[in-house]
Design a protein around this motif. Structure first.
Motif, PDB file in Angstrom:
ATOM      1  N   UNK A 418       0.768  -1.252   0.090  1.00 26.85           N
ATOM      2  CA  UNK A 418       0.132   0.079  -0.010  1.00 26.85           C
ATOM      3  C   UNK A 418       0.951   1.329   0.073  1.00 26.85           C
ATOM      4  N   UNK A 419       1.804   1.471   0.720  1.00 34.66           N
ATOM      5  CA  UNK A 419       2.677   2.565   0.820  1.00 34.66           C
ATOM      6  C   UNK A 419       3.287   2.553  -0.394  1.00 34.66           C
ATOM      7  N   UNK A 420       4.010   1.462  -1.130  1.00 34.41           N
ATOM      8  CA  UNK A 420       4.589   1.629  -2.272  1.00 34.41           C
ATOM      9  C   UNK A 420       3.815   2.262  -3.341  1.00 34.41           C
ATOM     10  N   UNK A 421       2.365   2.110  -3.269  1.00 30.75           N
ATOM     11  CA  UNK A 421       1.355   2.606  -4.364  1.00 30.75           C
ATOM     12  C   UNK A 421       1.350   4.132  -3.989  1.00 30.75           C
ATOM     13  N   UNK A 422       1.241   4.483  -2.844  1.00 31.13           N
ATOM     14  CA  UNK A 422       1.252   5.853  -2.502  1.00 31.13           C
ATOM     15  C   UNK A 422       2.337   6.514  -3.160  1.00 31.13           C
ATOM     16  N   UNK A 423       3.580   6.045  -2.890  1.00 29.46           N
ATOM     17  CA  UNK A 423       4.783   6.690  -3.623  1.00 29.46           C
ATOM     18  C   UNK A 423       4.684   6.716  -4.940  1.00 29.46           C
ATOM     19  N   UNK A 424       4.306   5.867  -5.432  1.00 35.22           N
ATOM     20  CA  UNK A 424       4.087   5.623  -7.014  1.00 35.22           C
ATOM     21  C   UNK A 424       3.147   6.773  -7.567  1.00 35.22           C
ATOM     22  N   UNK A 425       2.019   7.011  -6.675  1.00 37.33           N
ATOM     23  CA  UNK A 425       1.099   7.814  -7.164  1.00 37.33           C
ATOM     24  C   UNK A 425       1.658   9.244  -6.962  1.00 37.33           C
ATOM     25  N   UNK A 426       2.386   9.635  -6.294  1.00 36.48           N
ATOM     26  CA  UNK A 426       3.074  10.938  -6.164  1.00 36.48           C
ATOM     27  C   UNK A 426       2.996  11.926  -7.429  1.00 36.48           C
ATOM     28  N   UNK A 428       1.262  11.984  -9.830  1.00 33.94           N
ATOM     29  CA  UNK A 428      -0.025  12.581 -10.230  1.00 33.94           C
ATOM     30  C   UNK A 428      -0.399  13.813  -9.483  1.00 33.94           C
ATOM     31  N   UNK A 429       0.533  14.285  -8.292  1.00 32.68           N
ATOM     32  CA  UNK A 429       0.011  15.393  -7.755  1.00 32.68           C
ATOM     33  C   UNK A 429      -1.226  15.278  -6.772  1.00 32.68           C
ATOM     34  N   UNK A 430      -1.868  16.561  -6.772  1.00 31.89           N
ATOM     35  CA  UNK A 430      -3.079  16.550  -5.772  1.00 31.89           C
ATOM     36  C   UNK A 430      -4.392  16.134  -6.638  1.00 31.89           C
ATOM     37  N   UNK A 431      -4.122  15.358  -7.419  1.00 30.47           N
ATOM     38  CA  UNK A 431      -5.310  14.758  -7.997  1.00 30.47           C
ATOM     39  C   UNK A 431      -6.524  14.100  -6.950  1.00 30.47           C
ATOM     40  N   UNK A 432      -7.752  14.270  -7.229  1.00 29.01           N
ATOM     41  CA  UNK A 432      -8.750  14.046  -6.344  1.00 29.01           C
ATOM     42  C   UNK A 432      -8.559  11.972  -5.925  1.00 29.01           C
ATOM     43  N   UNK A 433      -8.229  11.373  -6.946  1.00 27.71           N
ATOM     44  CA  UNK A 433      -8.193  10.312  -6.849  1.00 27.71           C
ATOM     45  C   UNK A 433      -6.773   9.723  -5.671  1.00 27.71           C
ATOM     46  N   UNK A 434      -5.700  10.402  -5.993  1.00 32.35           N
ATOM     47  CA  UNK A 434      -4.591  10.362  -5.039  1.00 32.35           C
ATOM     48  C   UNK A 434      -5.016  10.912  -3.687  1.00 32.35           C
ATOM     49  N   UNK A 435      -5.633  11.904  -3.568  1.00 34.44           N
ATOM     50  CA  UNK A 435      -6.110  12.301  -2.180  1.00 34.44           C
ATOM     51  C   UNK A 435      -7.024  11.442  -1.460  1.00 34.44           C
ATOM     52  N   UNK A 436      -8.032  10.750  -2.320  1.00 31.21           N
ATOM     53  CA  UNK A 436      -8.898   9.592  -1.853  1.00 31.21           C
ATOM     54  C   UNK A 436      -8.022   8.453  -1.439  1.00 31.21           C
ATOM     55  N   UNK A 437      -7.156   8.027  -2.314  1.00 34.03           N
ATOM     56  CA  UNK A 437      -6.680   6.847  -1.944  1.00 34.03           C
ATOM     57  C   UNK A 437      -5.561   7.111  -0.843  1.00 34.03           C
ATOM     58  N   UNK A 438      -5.154   8.296  -0.626  1.00 30.03           N
ATOM     59  CA  UNK A 438      -3.892   8.427   0.411  1.00 30.03           C
ATOM     60  C   UNK A 438      -4.920   8.565   1.787  1.00 30.03           C
ATOM     61  N   UNK A 439      -6.150   9.017   1.798  1.00 30.44           N
ATOM     62  CA  UNK A 439      -7.153   9.109   2.905  1.00 30.44           C
ATOM     63  C   UNK A 439      -7.649   7.669   3.352  1.00 30.44           C
ATOM     64  N   UNK A 440      -7.820   7.140   2.333  1.00 30.48           N
ATOM     65  CA  UNK A 440      -8.294   5.503   2.661  1.00 30.48           C
ATOM     66  C   UNK A 440      -6.941   4.605   3.295  1.00 30.48           C
ATOM     67  N   UNK A 441      -5.764   4.909   2.927  1.00 27.73           N
ATOM     68  CA  UNK A 441      -4.735   4.376   3.392  1.00 27.73           C
ATOM     69  C   UNK A 441      -4.359   4.910   4.993  1.00 27.73           C
ATOM     70  N   UNK A 442      -4.593   6.180   4.983  1.00 26.46           N
ATOM     71  CA  UNK A 442      -4.522   6.646   6.488  1.00 26.46           C
ATOM     72  C   UNK A 442      -5.257   5.868   7.541  1.00 26.46           C
ATOM     73  N   UNK A 443      -6.442   5.585   6.958  1.00 22.79           N
ATOM     74  CA  UNK A 443      -7.630   4.899   7.931  1.00 22.79           C
ATOM     75  C   UNK A 443      -6.900   3.219   8.055  1.00 22.79           C
ATOM     76  N   UNK A 444      -6.291   2.771   7.083  1.00 26.93           N
ATOM     77  CA  UNK A 444      -5.831   1.448   7.160  1.00 26.93           C
ATOM     78  C   UNK A 444      -4.750   1.457   8.191  1.00 26.93           C
ATOM     79  N   UNK A 445      -3.734   2.504   8.302  1.00 28.28           N
ATOM     80  CA  UNK A 445      -2.658   2.669   9.297  1.00 28.28           C
ATOM     81  C   UNK A 445      -3.183   3.035  10.690  1.00 28.28           C
ATOM     82  N   UNK A 446      -3.928   3.766  10.569  1.00 31.36           N
ATOM     83  CA  UNK A 446      -4.634   4.038  12.032  1.00 31.36           C
ATOM     84  C   UNK A 446      -5.255   2.783  12.528  1.00 31.36           C
ATOM     85  N   UNK A 447      -6.062   1.850  11.995  1.00 30.65           N
ATOM     86  CA  UNK A 447      -6.594   0.904  12.147  1.00 30.65           C
ATOM     87  C   UNK A 447      -5.614  -0.168  12.786  1.00 30.65           C
ATOM     88  N   UNK A 448      -4.511  -0.076  11.758  1.00 32.29           N
ATOM     89  CA  UNK A 448      -3.341  -1.127  12.360  1.00 32.29           C
ATOM     90  C   UNK A 448      -2.825  -0.792  13.847  1.00 32.29           C
TER      91      UNK A 448
END
Length: 448
Positions: A418-426, A428-448
């Protein structure tokens, strides 16, 4: 604070403080540590809670071991963790020493002792073990004790499949401590007892299989220093068992770890050593895995031609595999696994089309087996293949599926995907899909 553990063992041994000091001096000379000095006064300081500097804790433990006739550790004496982390990186020619090291490692794992928390992965530590596994002859017999029966070993082997399923379906972080406790209570004590030659061979094989699984679970849980130590000791037990295919399997795990941690050259060398070991064994599945892992390493070394050839060799080897004829530890080497790893190879080679094809095949097989961890990692490879073709929308969809599957397991490798995907999306800048994915990933990290 007084050291009640040391005081208790001193009472149990029947030694006086002066006698303990005298025996420590003698043991220090035996260990070629003649500079070590002690006295009755120093013993009193230790009883009052002072921890002596190395190598004294290990020497003191050896004195008590000699006195009571069975293994006493520095941890038992309240003197810290001793040389356990360092010893577990050594491929010891002595079977007896290996048994003590792996037993100490298991106990330390369950007790969450400090030396494991800080134990680093040691680059190139696999060089000696892989060489010695191919060349060594063994030199010592196990300690005396009640004789182990074949039925005892059968019971151990019957447990392996259950723990392996737990790892495959739920991730390495779920059942490792349960397996470690089982090994401490039921398996490692058997290694110290007497056996007939045939029982000893199958017992070491069973212990090696499960020690490997402990290492693999630790690896998947991100405990790389601990994993490395388990794998080295598993390799030594595999040699004792005479099972060359099992030793090659352990080297495959070591190769995978080395490549993951940024040393693909070492990963390739370990995979090649494993293939050499299979010259005297027949395991097409293990051979397929070793070629697969060599391909992964070659891709990171930017050798496109050799990596593609290794993938082909892996596929050719697996075409000859017959699951019913393979060892139980090879059960995970199947299309879901191999297609997924090949997808990662082509991803690293920048071949988005081939990565896409292999990832989708892996995903289909993983879904049919309810293997969330493998599904998550292959969905991540699929997402990267979309990114490599600048298809952010498709990458986001595959990334969300990666997140959903990762939530179902406890696996640091899936989280890292997941973290690798976040790095590879960088890019694409501030695109809404990048922001959405990062937010969902933060939820995963918080839950973990």
């Amino acid at each position: 604070m007084t050291n009640d553990k040391l005081a208790g063992w001193l009472d149990r041994s029947g030694m006086s403080r002066g006698e303990l000091a005298r025996r420590i001096k003698v043991k220090a000379v035996e260990w070629k540590e003649p500079h070590v000095a002690t006295s009755t006064t120093r013993v009193r300081f230790w009883l009052d809670g002072q921890i002596p500097r190395p190598p004294l804790p290990d020497i003191i433990a050896a004195v008590f071991t000699d006195s009571v006739g069975y293994r006493v550790t520095t941890y038992d004496l309240g003197l810290g963790d001793g040389a356990g982390a360092k010893n577990a990186l050594v491929y010891n020619s002595s079977y007896t020493a290996t048994v003590e090291v792996v037993a100490d490692l298991g106990r330390a794992d369950v007790d969450r002792r400090n030396f494991l928390a800080g134990a680093p992965f040691a680059a190139l530590a696999g060089v000696g073990p892989s060489r010695d596994w191919l060349m060594n002859v063994l030199d010592q017999e196990p300690a005396a004790g009640p004789r182990v029966r074949l039925e005892d070993v059968t019971a151990v082997k019957n447990m392996f499949g259950e723990f392996q399923k737990m790892d495959v379906l739920q991730g390495g972080g779920t059942g490792r401590l349960v397996l470690a406790e089982y090994m401490n209570q039921h398996v490692y004590p058997l290694l110290r007892r007497t056996h007939s030659d045939d029982v000893r061979q199958v017992l070491c094989e069973a212990a090696s299989e499960q020690t490997y699984l402990l290492g693999w679970m630790a690896y998947d849980d991100g405990q790389h220093g601990l994993a490395q130590r388990y794998l080295i000791q598993s390799l030594r037990l595999a040699e004792e068992s005479g099972n060359a295919a099992l030793g090659s399997h352990v080297l495959a795990g070591m190769a995978d770890q080395a490549t993951l941690l940024g040393d693909p050259a070492e990963g390739r060398r370990l995979a090649q050593a494993g293939r050499l070991g299979l010259a005297r064994a027949n395991s097409p599945a293990c051979l397929a895995d070793l070629w697969c892992l060599e391909a992964r390493a070659l891709a990171l070394l930017k050798d496109k031609t050799a990596a593609a050839r290794a993938v082909i060799e892996s596929e050719k080897a697996y075409a000859k595999a017959r699951p019913s004829e393979e060892a139980e530890w090879a059960a995970f080497i199947d299309p879901a696994y191999l297609y997924g790893e090949h997808a990662n190879t082509f991803r690293d080679l920048g071949d988005a089309s081939a990565a896409d094809e292999h990832a989708r095949k892996s995903i289909d097989h993983a879904r049919s087996q309810n293997r969330a961890r493998r599904g998550a990692m292959s969905q991540a490879a699929l997402a990267v293949s979309h990114l490599q073709r600048n298809d952010l929308e498709a990458a986001h969809a595959a990334g969300v599926r990666t997140l959903n599957l990762t939530r179902q397991v406890k696996s640091s490798r899936a989280v890292e995907a997941v973290h690798d995907l976040q790095r590879r999306m960088q890019p694409f800048g501030a695109h809404r899909l990048v922001a959405d994915f990062n937010e969902r990933a933060r939820e995963l990290t918080t839950a973990a």
